[in-house]
Write a protein that holds these residues in place. Structure first.
Motif, PDB file in Angstrom:
ATOM      1  N   SER A  37     -47.889 -87.101   0.799  1.00  0.00           N
ATOM      2  CA  SER A  37     -47.161 -86.901   2.054  1.00  0.00           C
ATOM      3  C   SER A  37     -48.051 -87.199   3.255  1.00  0.00           C
ATOM      4  O   SER A  37     -47.602 -87.810   4.234  1.00  0.00           O
ATOM      5  CB  SER A  37     -46.632 -85.476   2.141  1.00  0.00           C
ATOM      6  OG  SER A  37     -45.745 -85.218   1.084  1.00  0.00           O
ATOM      7  N   PHE A  75     -45.993 -78.930   8.100  1.00  0.00           N
ATOM      8  CA  PHE A  75     -45.606 -79.217   6.723  1.00  0.00           C
ATOM      9  C   PHE A  75     -46.763 -79.010   5.746  1.00  0.00           C
ATOM     10  O   PHE A  75     -46.558 -78.557   4.627  1.00  0.00           O
ATOM     11  CB  PHE A  75     -45.025 -80.628   6.599  1.00  0.00           C
ATOM     12  CG  PHE A  75     -43.591 -80.687   7.005  1.00  0.00           C
ATOM     13  CD1 PHE A  75     -42.590 -80.391   6.095  1.00  0.00           C
ATOM     14  CD2 PHE A  75     -43.236 -81.001   8.297  1.00  0.00           C
ATOM     15  CE1 PHE A  75     -41.257 -80.414   6.465  1.00  0.00           C
ATOM     16  CE2 PHE A  75     -41.909 -81.027   8.685  1.00  0.00           C
ATOM     17  CZ  PHE A  75     -40.914 -80.738   7.764  1.00  0.00           C
ATOM     18  N   TRP A 137     -43.101 -88.188   6.084  1.00  0.00           N
ATOM     19  CA  TRP A 137     -43.567 -87.044   5.285  1.00  0.00           C
ATOM     20  C   TRP A 137     -42.572 -86.740   4.167  1.00  0.00           C
ATOM     21  O   TRP A 137     -42.958 -86.539   3.024  1.00  0.00           O
ATOM     22  CB  TRP A 137     -43.754 -85.817   6.176  1.00  0.00           C
ATOM     23  CG  TRP A 137     -44.313 -84.653   5.426  1.00  0.00           C
ATOM     24  CD1 TRP A 137     -43.612 -83.762   4.653  1.00  0.00           C
ATOM     25  CD2 TRP A 137     -45.671 -84.271   5.327  1.00  0.00           C
ATOM     26  NE1 TRP A 137     -44.464 -82.844   4.099  1.00  0.00           N
ATOM     27  CE2 TRP A 137     -45.735 -83.135   4.494  1.00  0.00           C
ATOM     28  CE3 TRP A 137     -46.844 -84.775   5.874  1.00  0.00           C
ATOM     29  CZ2 TRP A 137     -46.936 -82.498   4.197  1.00  0.00           C
ATOM     30  CZ3 TRP A 137     -48.041 -84.120   5.573  1.00  0.00           C
ATOM     31  CH2 TRP A 137     -48.076 -83.009   4.746  1.00  0.00           C
ATOM     32  N   GLN A 138     -41.299 -86.718   4.501  1.00  0.00           N
ATOM     33  CA  GLN A 138     -40.277 -86.397   3.507  1.00  0.00           C
ATOM     34  C   GLN A 138     -40.196 -87.457   2.411  1.00  0.00           C
ATOM     35  O   GLN A 138     -40.002 -87.133   1.241  1.00  0.00           O
ATOM     36  CB  GLN A 138     -38.907 -86.225   4.179  1.00  0.00           C
ATOM     37  CG  GLN A 138     -38.821 -85.019   5.082  1.00  0.00           C
ATOM     38  CD  GLN A 138     -39.044 -83.720   4.334  1.00  0.00           C
ATOM     39  OE1 GLN A 138     -38.413 -83.456   3.328  1.00  0.00           O
ATOM     40  NE2 GLN A 138     -39.966 -82.911   4.825  1.00  0.00           N
ATOM     41  N   GLU A 141     -43.060 -86.789   0.190  1.00  0.00           N
ATOM     42  CA  GLU A 141     -42.818 -85.568  -0.574  1.00  0.00           C
ATOM     43  C   GLU A 141     -41.849 -85.824  -1.727  1.00  0.00           C
ATOM     44  O   GLU A 141     -42.082 -85.387  -2.856  1.00  0.00           O
ATOM     45  CB  GLU A 141     -42.256 -84.496   0.368  1.00  0.00           C
ATOM     46  CG  GLU A 141     -42.649 -83.103   0.026  1.00  0.00           C
ATOM     47  CD  GLU A 141     -42.305 -82.142   1.141  1.00  0.00           C
ATOM     48  OE1 GLU A 141     -41.108 -82.003   1.470  1.00  0.00           O
ATOM     49  OE2 GLU A 141     -43.235 -81.519   1.672  1.00  0.00           O
ATOM     50  N   VAL A 142     -40.777 -86.533  -1.465  1.00  0.00           N
ATOM     51  CA  VAL A 142     -39.797 -86.833  -2.510  1.00  0.00           C
ATOM     52  C   VAL A 142     -40.422 -87.704  -3.598  1.00  0.00           C
ATOM     53  O   VAL A 142     -40.241 -87.454  -4.789  1.00  0.00           O
ATOM     54  CB  VAL A 142     -38.533 -87.505  -1.905  1.00  0.00           C
ATOM     55  CG1 VAL A 142     -37.651 -88.103  -2.980  1.00  0.00           C
ATOM     56  CG2 VAL A 142     -37.757 -86.496  -1.071  1.00  0.00           C
TER      57      VAL A 142
END
Length: 156
Positions: A37, A75, A137-138, A141-142
Protein backbone atom coordinates in the motif's frame (compact mmCIF):
# COMPACT_ATOMS: atom_id res chain seq x y z
CA UNK A 1 19.23 -38.22 -7.82
CA UNK A 2 19.35 -41.71 -6.36
CA UNK A 3 17.34 -44.21 -8.44
CA UNK A 4 15.96 -45.91 -5.33
CA UNK A 5 14.54 -42.63 -4.08
CA UNK A 6 13.02 -41.81 -7.47
CA UNK A 7 11.36 -45.24 -7.73
CA UNK A 8 9.96 -44.93 -4.21
CA UNK A 9 8.63 -41.43 -4.93
CA UNK A 10 7.06 -42.61 -8.21
CA UNK A 11 5.49 -45.58 -6.43
CA UNK A 12 4.09 -43.32 -3.69
CA UNK A 13 2.58 -40.98 -6.26
CA UNK A 14 1.05 -43.87 -8.20
CA UNK A 15 -0.47 -45.42 -5.09
CA UNK A 16 -1.80 -42.10 -3.78
CA UNK A 17 0.10 -42.42 -0.53
CA UNK A 18 2.30 -39.41 -1.18
CA UNK A 19 1.97 -36.69 1.42
CA UNK A 20 0.54 -33.39 0.36
CA UNK A 21 2.16 -30.49 2.11
CA UNK A 22 -0.12 -27.75 3.35
CA UNK A 23 0.33 -24.24 2.13
CA UNK A 24 2.22 -22.30 4.73
CA UNK A 25 0.56 -19.00 5.50
CA UNK A 26 2.76 -16.03 6.27
CA UNK A 27 3.19 -15.13 9.94
CA UNK A 28 1.41 -11.85 9.38
CA UNK A 29 -0.49 -10.53 6.41
CA UNK A 30 -0.54 -6.97 7.75
CA UNK A 31 3.06 -5.92 7.15
CA UNK A 32 3.09 -7.00 3.48
CA UNK A 33 -0.21 -5.13 3.07
CA UNK A 34 1.39 -2.06 4.60
CA UNK A 35 4.41 -2.34 2.32
CA UNK A 36 2.48 -2.73 -0.92
CA UNK A 37 0.00 0.00 0.00
CA UNK A 38 2.86 2.36 0.80
CA UNK A 39 4.51 1.66 -2.54
CA UNK A 40 1.32 2.35 -4.50
CA UNK A 41 0.51 5.51 -2.56
CA UNK A 42 4.03 6.91 -2.69
CA UNK A 43 4.25 6.36 -6.45
CA UNK A 44 0.91 8.12 -6.98
CA UNK A 45 1.93 10.96 -4.66
CA UNK A 46 5.27 11.44 -6.38
CA UNK A 47 3.57 11.55 -9.77
CA UNK A 48 1.02 14.08 -8.48
CA UNK A 49 3.76 16.19 -6.90
CA UNK A 50 5.88 16.35 -10.04
CA UNK A 51 2.98 16.98 -12.42
CA UNK A 52 1.34 19.62 -10.23
CA UNK A 53 4.66 21.39 -9.66
CA UNK A 54 5.24 21.56 -13.41
CA UNK A 55 1.65 22.50 -14.34
CA UNK A 56 0.64 24.65 -11.36
CA UNK A 57 3.21 25.70 -8.75
CA UNK A 58 5.17 24.48 -5.75
CA UNK A 59 2.45 25.50 -3.27
CA UNK A 60 -0.08 23.30 -5.10
CA UNK A 61 2.39 20.41 -5.10
CA UNK A 62 3.22 20.84 -1.40
CA UNK A 63 -0.49 20.97 -0.57
CA UNK A 64 -0.83 17.61 -2.27
CA UNK A 65 2.16 16.20 -0.43
CA UNK A 66 0.62 17.27 2.89
CA UNK A 67 -2.68 15.59 1.99
CA UNK A 68 -0.95 12.40 0.92
CA UNK A 69 1.03 12.39 4.15
CA UNK A 70 -2.19 12.62 6.16
CA UNK A 71 -3.81 9.80 4.18
CA UNK A 72 -0.74 7.56 4.36
CA UNK A 73 -0.25 8.27 8.06
CA UNK A 74 -3.82 7.48 9.03
CA UNK A 75 -4.02 4.30 6.97
CA UNK A 76 -0.60 3.06 8.07
CA UNK A 77 -1.57 3.53 11.71
CA UNK A 78 -4.64 1.33 11.16
CA UNK A 79 -2.59 -1.48 9.66
CA UNK A 80 0.01 -1.26 12.43
CA UNK A 81 -2.75 -1.48 15.05
CA UNK A 82 -4.15 -4.56 13.29
CA UNK A 83 -0.64 -6.07 13.28
CA UNK A 84 -0.24 -5.42 17.00
CA UNK A 85 -3.69 -6.81 17.81
CA UNK A 86 -3.02 -9.86 15.67
CA UNK A 87 0.17 -10.58 17.58
CA UNK A 88 -1.80 -10.63 20.82
CA UNK A 89 -4.54 -12.83 19.38
CA UNK A 90 -5.05 -13.57 15.69
CA UNK A 91 -8.82 -13.16 15.88
CA UNK A 92 -8.42 -9.58 17.13
CA UNK A 93 -6.63 -8.29 14.01
CA UNK A 94 -9.64 -7.74 11.73
CA UNK A 95 -11.91 -6.16 14.39
CA UNK A 96 -9.04 -3.85 15.37
CA UNK A 97 -8.50 -2.95 11.71
CA UNK A 98 -12.20 -2.16 11.20
CA UNK A 99 -12.48 -0.21 14.45
CA UNK A 100 -9.48 1.95 13.61
CA UNK A 101 -10.92 2.54 10.13
CA UNK A 102 -14.10 4.00 11.61
CA UNK A 103 -12.13 6.03 14.16
CA UNK A 104 -9.84 7.34 11.40
CA UNK A 105 -12.73 8.53 9.24
CA UNK A 106 -14.21 10.51 12.10
CA UNK A 107 -10.76 11.59 13.29
CA UNK A 108 -9.75 13.06 9.95
CA UNK A 109 -13.11 14.80 9.62
CA UNK A 110 -12.79 16.23 13.14
CA UNK A 111 -9.25 17.46 12.60
CA UNK A 112 -10.01 19.06 9.24
CA UNK A 113 -13.26 20.66 10.37
CA UNK A 114 -12.06 21.93 13.74
CA UNK A 115 -8.40 22.70 13.18
CA UNK A 116 -8.58 23.58 9.51
CA UNK A 117 -5.65 23.79 7.15
CA UNK A 118 -2.71 26.18 7.18
CA UNK A 119 -3.14 29.33 5.09
CA UNK A 120 -0.56 28.29 2.52
CA UNK A 121 -2.45 25.11 1.58
CA UNK A 122 -4.19 25.11 -1.77
CA UNK A 123 -7.50 23.38 -0.98
CA UNK A 124 -8.05 22.04 -4.49
CA UNK A 125 -4.58 20.48 -4.56
CA UNK A 126 -5.09 19.09 -1.07
CA UNK A 127 -8.39 17.39 -1.91
CA UNK A 128 -7.23 16.09 -5.28
CA UNK A 129 -4.02 14.62 -3.88
CA UNK A 130 -5.87 13.11 -0.91
CA UNK A 131 -8.26 11.36 -3.30
CA UNK A 132 -5.44 10.11 -5.53
CA UNK A 133 -3.40 8.87 -2.58
CA UNK A 134 -6.46 7.21 -1.03
CA UNK A 135 -7.37 5.36 -4.22
CA UNK A 136 -3.77 4.26 -4.75
CA UNK A 137 -3.58 3.04 -1.13
CA UNK A 138 -6.80 1.07 -1.52
CA UNK A 139 -5.63 -0.54 -4.77
CA UNK A 140 -2.43 -1.62 -3.04
CA UNK A 141 -4.38 -2.90 -0.05
CA UNK A 142 -6.77 -4.94 -2.19
CA UNK A 143 -3.92 -6.42 -4.23
CA UNK A 144 -2.04 -7.34 -1.05
CA UNK A 145 -5.16 -8.94 0.46
CA UNK A 146 -5.59 -10.97 -2.74
CA UNK A 147 -1.98 -12.16 -2.56
CA UNK A 148 -2.41 -13.08 1.12
CA UNK A 149 -5.53 -15.09 0.32
CA UNK A 150 -3.67 -17.00 -2.40
CA UNK A 151 -0.92 -17.87 0.07
CA UNK A 152 -3.45 -19.30 2.51
CA UNK A 153 -6.06 -20.80 0.17
CA UNK A 154 -4.13 -21.75 -2.94
CA UNK A 155 -6.73 -23.75 -4.87
CA UNK A 156 -4.53 -24.71 -7.82
Amino acid sequence: MDHRFRRRKDADLASGSARVSASSAPKSIWLPILGLSLVYSIIATAAFFLISWLVADLEYALSGALAAGVVIGFFAIGILIAEAAGRIRRSWAMPAFLATFVIKVFGVAFVLLNLGLPDWVNRQGFVLAAAISLVAWQVGEVRAFMKARLAIYNEE
